[in-house]
Design an enzyme around this catalytic site. Sequence first.
Site, PDB file in Angstrom:
ATOM      1  CG  ASP A 136       4.336  -3.099  -5.371  1.00 53.42           C
ATOM      2  OD1 ASP A 136       3.506  -2.904  -4.475  1.00 53.42           O
ATOM      3  OD2 ASP A 136       4.762  -4.231  -5.659  1.00 53.42           O
ATOM      4  CB  SER A 174       2.737  -7.684  -4.625  1.00 58.66           C
ATOM      5  OG  SER A 174       2.826  -6.491  -3.867  1.00 58.66           O
ATOM      6  CG  ASP A 220       4.786  -1.858  -1.751  1.00 59.20           C
ATOM      7  OD1 ASP A 220       3.570  -1.918  -1.490  1.00 59.20           O
ATOM      8  OD2 ASP A 220       5.612  -2.704  -1.342  1.00 59.20           O
ATOM      9  CG  HIS A 226      -1.307  -3.480  -3.483  1.00 62.06           C
ATOM     10  ND1 HIS A 226      -0.571  -2.592  -2.726  1.00 62.06           N
ATOM     11  CD2 HIS A 226      -0.434  -4.459  -3.853  1.00 62.06           C
ATOM     12  CE1 HIS A 226       0.681  -3.013  -2.632  1.00 62.06           C
ATOM     13  NE2 HIS A 226       0.806  -4.143  -3.321  1.00 62.06           N
TER      14      HIS A 226
END
Length: 440
Positions: free
Chosen positions: A32, A71, A193, A241
């Site tokens: 993530d 997400s 993340d 992302h």
Amino acid sequence: MAGKLWTFLLLFGFSWVWPASAHRKLLVLLLDGFRSDYISEDALASLPGFREIVNRGVKVDYLTPDFPSLSYPNYYTLMTGRHCEVHQMIGNYMWDPRTNKSFDIGVNRDSLMPLWWNGSEPLWITLMKARRKVYMYYWPGCEVEILGVRPTYCLEYKNVPTDINFANAVSDALDSLKSGRADLAAIYHERIDVEGHHYGPSSPQRKDALKAVDTVLKYMTQWIQERGLQNDLNVILFSDHGMTDIFWMDKVIELSKYISLDDLQQVKDQGPVVSLWPVPEKHSEIYHKLRTVEHMTVYEKEAIPNRFYYKKGKFVSPLTLVADEGWFIAESREALPFWMNSTGKREGWQHGWHGYDNELMDMRGIFLAFGPDFKSNFRAAPIRSVDVYNIMCNVVGITPLPNNGSWSRVVCMLKSQTSSSPSIPPNSCALVLILLLYFV
């Protein structure tokens, strides 16, 4: 008209004939918030685990996420190959006015309702239907019954998995794949993340989190050899992302300064993309007031740009606010999502965020792959999150469901390209012709 035809094909289960590769096992790692430049050529010099994977396999220049670059929308895009407006998971926070139910980043009980998940069939459900075995570790949604099906095994996400949790998951997944208990193992890891949010994408804390992942990956390649899986296992790593810097000191847009919050039925999320449901008689007033606010754009549903592939989602709000890069939309400064720092109080400022226009450089993610089906030391052109599903289906040897991905963007990664492209059987050609005559 082409859009109507595509919708028709999706709704009625039209699928391509897919001459699949040999049925091999697959390990998937979702990292993530992993921005593409975290593993630039310069960065790889100090990341031996990643460097070995890149040398042994495929690395794309970058992966463009679906809009919004959040997400949950991209978790589902990656596993279905469909845009958010097709699979319906359009945000980390959603509201259904018909049932008055909310989806709040998966933490509230109503987030487990089929309402949010049954919009499309993710790969792990397709594999289960095909009597394959799926082990999932911390993967958001693995605890949910989707279309009446659950994975073989789900280690449910409760709190942010530690580096040790991640290492143990990788080891256990490899054991499960080796023993035959699993055909697909999927692992989610969030720490990169989290540190990117708290301290910023260029912070020492985020870099330390990356080094910890790198250490696990270095061990992983050794473990694959020790278990004799090197000729029977493909490994794919990707992110949902990227991450960009934010500055709460001077780049916050406070909605309460421009409109009365009492005129809103519902507000969902804060940050780059905010969803508003105005009281019906106040819609026009709120829209025109927000149009004058600098550093953000307010869209009525039908005016949302087509390139976002977002506005047809059934949970999309009447008004959608999209902030300029680095700006943060909130009801007020007091309502900002502070985090619990070393003081033990929720007063820590966030320094990184994502969710902005998916074409921005800082929103770009990664895609890496290695194993018997992938080329070695191969650099590929950029791909999009909708493309990942097709390559996963191919290497596990299962026919993909209709999707928005491009096979031409990913086929170059495979060692054997001659028998892997989708084709349409003769009876389907007739169906396509009939549909074209009807819709065009």
